[in-house]
Enzyme design. Structure first.
Site, PDB file in Angstrom:
ATOM      1  N   GLY A 144       0.812  -1.220   0.000  1.00 45.42           N
ATOM      2  CA  GLY A 144       0.000   0.000   0.000  1.00 45.42           C
ATOM      3  C   GLY A 144       0.843   1.265   0.000  1.00 45.42           C
ATOM      4  O   GLY A 144       0.566   2.222  -0.724  1.00 45.42           O
ATOM      5  N   THR A 145       1.895   1.286   0.806  1.00 46.73           N
ATOM      6  CA  THR A 145       2.719   2.489   0.915  1.00 46.73           C
ATOM      7  C   THR A 145       3.356   2.820  -0.431  1.00 46.73           C
ATOM      8  O   THR A 145       3.330   3.981  -0.877  1.00 46.73           O
ATOM      9  CB  THR A 145       3.826   2.275   1.980  1.00 46.73           C
ATOM     10  OG1 THR A 145       3.193   1.980   3.224  1.00 46.73           O
ATOM     11  CG2 THR A 145       4.702   3.507   2.126  1.00 46.73           C
ATOM     12  N   ASN A 171      -8.480   3.562   8.056  1.00 51.01           N
ATOM     13  CA  ASN A 171      -7.807   2.461   8.734  1.00 51.01           C
ATOM     14  C   ASN A 171      -7.960   2.505  10.241  1.00 51.01           C
ATOM     15  O   ASN A 171      -7.844   1.493  10.910  1.00 51.01           O
ATOM     16  CB  ASN A 171      -6.308   2.444   8.371  1.00 51.01           C
ATOM     17  CG  ASN A 171      -5.644   3.774   8.589  1.00 51.01           C
ATOM     18  OD1 ASN A 171      -6.075   4.786   8.062  1.00 51.01           O
ATOM     19  ND2 ASN A 171      -4.586   3.796   9.376  1.00 51.01           N
ATOM     20  N   GLN A 195      -7.738  -0.502   2.952  1.00 52.57           N
ATOM     21  CA  GLN A 195      -8.592  -1.137   3.971  1.00 52.57           C
ATOM     22  C   GLN A 195      -9.950  -1.566   3.442  1.00 52.57           C
ATOM     23  O   GLN A 195     -10.645  -2.347   4.093  1.00 52.57           O
ATOM     24  CB  GLN A 195      -8.781  -0.198   5.175  1.00 52.57           C
ATOM     25  CG  GLN A 195      -7.518   0.081   5.963  1.00 52.57           C
ATOM     26  CD  GLN A 195      -6.963  -1.149   6.694  1.00 52.57           C
ATOM     27  OE1 GLN A 195      -7.638  -2.182   6.842  1.00 52.57           O
ATOM     28  NE2 GLN A 195      -5.721  -1.059   7.147  1.00 52.57           N
ATOM     29  N   HIS A 233      -1.464  -7.990   2.005  1.00 55.92           N
ATOM     30  CA  HIS A 233      -1.434  -8.550   3.370  1.00 55.92           C
ATOM     31  C   HIS A 233      -2.634  -8.159   4.221  1.00 55.92           C
ATOM     32  O   HIS A 233      -2.787  -8.649   5.340  1.00 55.92           O
ATOM     33  CB  HIS A 233      -0.107  -8.199   4.069  1.00 55.92           C
ATOM     34  CG  HIS A 233       0.037  -6.763   4.462  1.00 55.92           C
ATOM     35  ND1 HIS A 233       0.119  -6.356   5.764  1.00 55.92           N
ATOM     36  CD2 HIS A 233       0.128  -5.633   3.715  1.00 55.92           C
ATOM     37  CE1 HIS A 233       0.263  -5.032   5.811  1.00 55.92           C
ATOM     38  NE2 HIS A 233       0.275  -4.584   4.579  1.00 55.92           N
ATOM     39  N   THR A 279      12.791  -6.555 -10.368  1.00 59.23           N
ATOM     40  CA  THR A 279      12.187  -7.866 -10.648  1.00 59.23           C
ATOM     41  C   THR A 279      10.949  -8.079  -9.785  1.00 59.23           C
ATOM     42  O   THR A 279      10.977  -7.839  -8.576  1.00 59.23           O
ATOM     43  CB  THR A 279      13.225  -8.977 -10.359  1.00 59.23           C
ATOM     44  OG1 THR A 279      14.369  -8.718 -11.165  1.00 59.23           O
ATOM     45  CG2 THR A 279      12.664 -10.357 -10.668  1.00 59.23           C
ATOM     46  N   CYS A 338       0.172   1.861  12.687  1.00 56.42           N
ATOM     47  CA  CYS A 338       1.373   2.493  12.154  1.00 56.42           C
ATOM     48  C   CYS A 338       1.877   3.604  13.067  1.00 56.42           C
ATOM     49  O   CYS A 338       3.020   3.991  12.971  1.00 56.42           O
ATOM     50  CB  CYS A 338       1.094   3.024  10.766  1.00 56.42           C
ATOM     51  SG  CYS A 338       0.316   1.793   9.733  1.00 56.42           S
TER      52      CYS A 338
HETATM   53  C1  LIG Z   1      -5.350   2.993   4.414  1.00 55.26           C
HETATM   54  C2  LIG Z   1      -3.955   2.470   4.331  1.00 55.26           C
HETATM   55  N1  LIG Z   1      -3.148   2.906   3.347  1.00 55.26           N
HETATM   56  C3  LIG Z   1      -1.895   2.456   3.197  1.00 55.26           C
HETATM   57  C4  LIG Z   1      -1.372   1.530   4.072  1.00 55.26           C
HETATM   58  C5  LIG Z   1       0.020   1.033   3.877  1.00 55.26           C
HETATM   59  O1  LIG Z   1      -0.007  -0.274   3.386  1.00 55.26           O
HETATM   60  P1  LIG Z   1       1.266  -1.248   3.492  1.00 55.26           P
HETATM   61  O2  LIG Z   1       1.369  -1.638   4.920  1.00 55.26           O
HETATM   62  O3  LIG Z   1       0.916  -2.405   2.603  1.00 55.26           O
HETATM   63  O4  LIG Z   1       2.442  -0.490   3.000  1.00 55.26           O
HETATM   64  C6  LIG Z   1      -2.166   1.059   5.130  1.00 55.26           C
HETATM   65  C7  LIG Z   1      -1.627   0.102   6.116  1.00 55.26           C
HETATM   66  O5  LIG Z   1      -2.128  -0.069   7.207  1.00 55.26           O
HETATM   67  C8  LIG Z   1      -3.493   1.532   5.243  1.00 55.26           C
HETATM   68  O6  LIG Z   1      -4.297   1.110   6.217  1.00 55.26           O
END
Ligand SMILES: Cc1ncc(COP(=O)(O)O)c(C=O)c1O
Length: 391
Positions: free
Chosen positions: A75-76, A153, A183, A205, A241, A330
């Site tokens: 996600g990040t 989240n 989410q 994940h 890759t 986080c």
């Molecule tokens: C809304 C949201 N965006 C982005 C992320 C980041 O995802 P990742 O942990 O796969 O980098 C999260 C992770 O909790 C999230 O809840």
């Protein structure tokens, strides 16, 4: 009576248990089909086929075309490629987001602000719904991007992305619409066409797939500039890759979630509301953060307990085998109150007493009832010890 300590995992918005079928689907890609998908020999061709098949599955799940999906590390990274990619392609302009974004968006746009982009953060109400009128009024001819979190989240608030997409495109058809659906994916239906979405981030994940894999939907025609230099993988937008076993696992998780999505979501809602009702009936001085009912993500319960610290609750629950998080997973290592809880107007001292429970397809009624049995005792004990307790 001696109570048997159980193991109850209620931190599924942080990460989920990988489905057994997902693990089985991944194994051959470590030990048999381990070629590089960019290689021209048969090992590579087989790996490339797995990549293509997985891309189709992920694309279909959001009504996109396979060539509109690039795989990322999660996600990040998807959020970063979307936001920095648009900014690098457009060079200047206004970026609009909300006050309740995940740090993957919040910190990214804040960085762009230091580089001269104009960044606006839209307000939310006490339940976390964005101020649609303010959003509409903020979109002008210079607006290059609107980025909105679909399901929050921390507090589970679901934004109406169809309405938002229509407003954006009516006000300025050249403004890109990015949705952080990390989410909401596999909990809510997502149709990138009807919601007029240009970019959408998802992660494996959070849906019982492996960690370190995600995807970014990029509508055909959207202009992004890559910031990562290297080979021409993933349409020149994400050099490196591809993580073939991870991507195969991600696609398998999508397939498996889709089999019983409706039934499983109904069960999640039942368990979620059983937990909320049970806590509200058994424990005084609690506040539910986020909305009730259909506008709340099916797996999310976020509650503030007055007069105590979230960290103490978390540790006492952990001693009983129950895993939760304080606010956002986080930000759980920082002492700063959650920016999401602050944005909905929760006083700072109450923000600190907040706990997030997040459920999954593995959560059972027995587990929820176990939490409801041990939790009131923990809260009563902590309140009796608390210097913050007025009683
Ligand atoms: C809304 C949201 N965006 C982005 C992320 C980041 O995802 P990742 O942990 O796969 O980098 C999260 C992770 O909790 C999230 O809840």
């Amino acid at each position: 009576m001696i109570m048997v300590k159980k193991s109850v995992y209620l931190d599924n918005s942080a990460s989920t248990r990988v489905l057994d079928e997902v693990v089985s689907a991944m194994i051959p890609y470590f030990t048999e089909i381990y070629g590089n998908p960019s290689s021209l020999h048969s090992f590579g061709i087989k790996a490339k086929k797995a990549l293509d098949d997985s891309r189709k599955i992920v694309a279909n799940s959001i009504n996109a075309n396979p060539e509109e999906i690039i795989f990322t590390s999660g996600g990040t990274e998807s959020d970063n490629i979307a936001v920095f990619g648009v900014a690098a392609a457009r060079k200047d302009g206004r970026i609009i987001t909300t006050k309740i974004e995940h740090p993957a968006i919040k910190n990214t746009v804040q960085k762009l602000k230091t580089q001269g982009f104009e960044v606006l953060f839209i307000d939310v109400d006490y339940e976390g719904f964005i101020n649609i009128k303010q959003l509409e009024e903020s979109i002008n001819a210079d607006t290059i991007l609107v980025s909105i979190i679909h399901a929050n989240n921390e507090i589970g608030t679901i934004q109406d992305i169809e309405t938002i997409g229509n407003i954006i495109k009516t006000k300025n058809p050249n403004t890109y619409f990015h949705v952080d659906a990390v989410q909401s994916y596999m909990k809510l239906p997502i149709d990138v066409v009807s919601a007029k979405i240009d970019l959408l981030s998802i992660a494996s994940h959070k849906i019982h797939g492996p960690k370190g894999v995600g995807a970014l939907y990029i509508r055909n025609g959207v202009k992004l500039k890559s910031l990562q230099l290297g080979g021409s993988h993933e349409k020149n937008l994400r050099a490196g890759t591809e993580n073939v076993p991870g991507i195969v696992g991600f696609a398998k998780a999508v397939e498996l979630n889709l089999v019983d999505l409706e039934e499983y979501t109904k069960n999640l809602v039942f368990l979620r509301d059983r937990l909320i009702d049970g806590i509200e009936k058994r424990i005084p001085h609690v506040i539910l953060n986020g909305p009730r009912g259909v506008s709340r993500n099916s797996n999310n319960v976020n509650i503030s307990f007055k007069h105590i610290e979230g960290e103490s609750i978390l540790l006492y629950l952990d001693m009983q085998g129950i895993a939760v998080s304080t606010g956002s997973a986080c930000s759980s290592t920082s002492l700063k109150p959650s920016h999401v809880l602050e944005a909905i107007g929760l006083p700072v001292e109450i923000c600190h007493g907040s706990i997030r429970f997040t459920l999954s397809r593995y959560t059972t009624k027995e587990e929820i009832d176990y939490v409801l049995e041990v939790f009131p005792k923990i809260i009563a004990k902590l309140r009796a010890l608390s210097p913050l307790n007025a009683n």
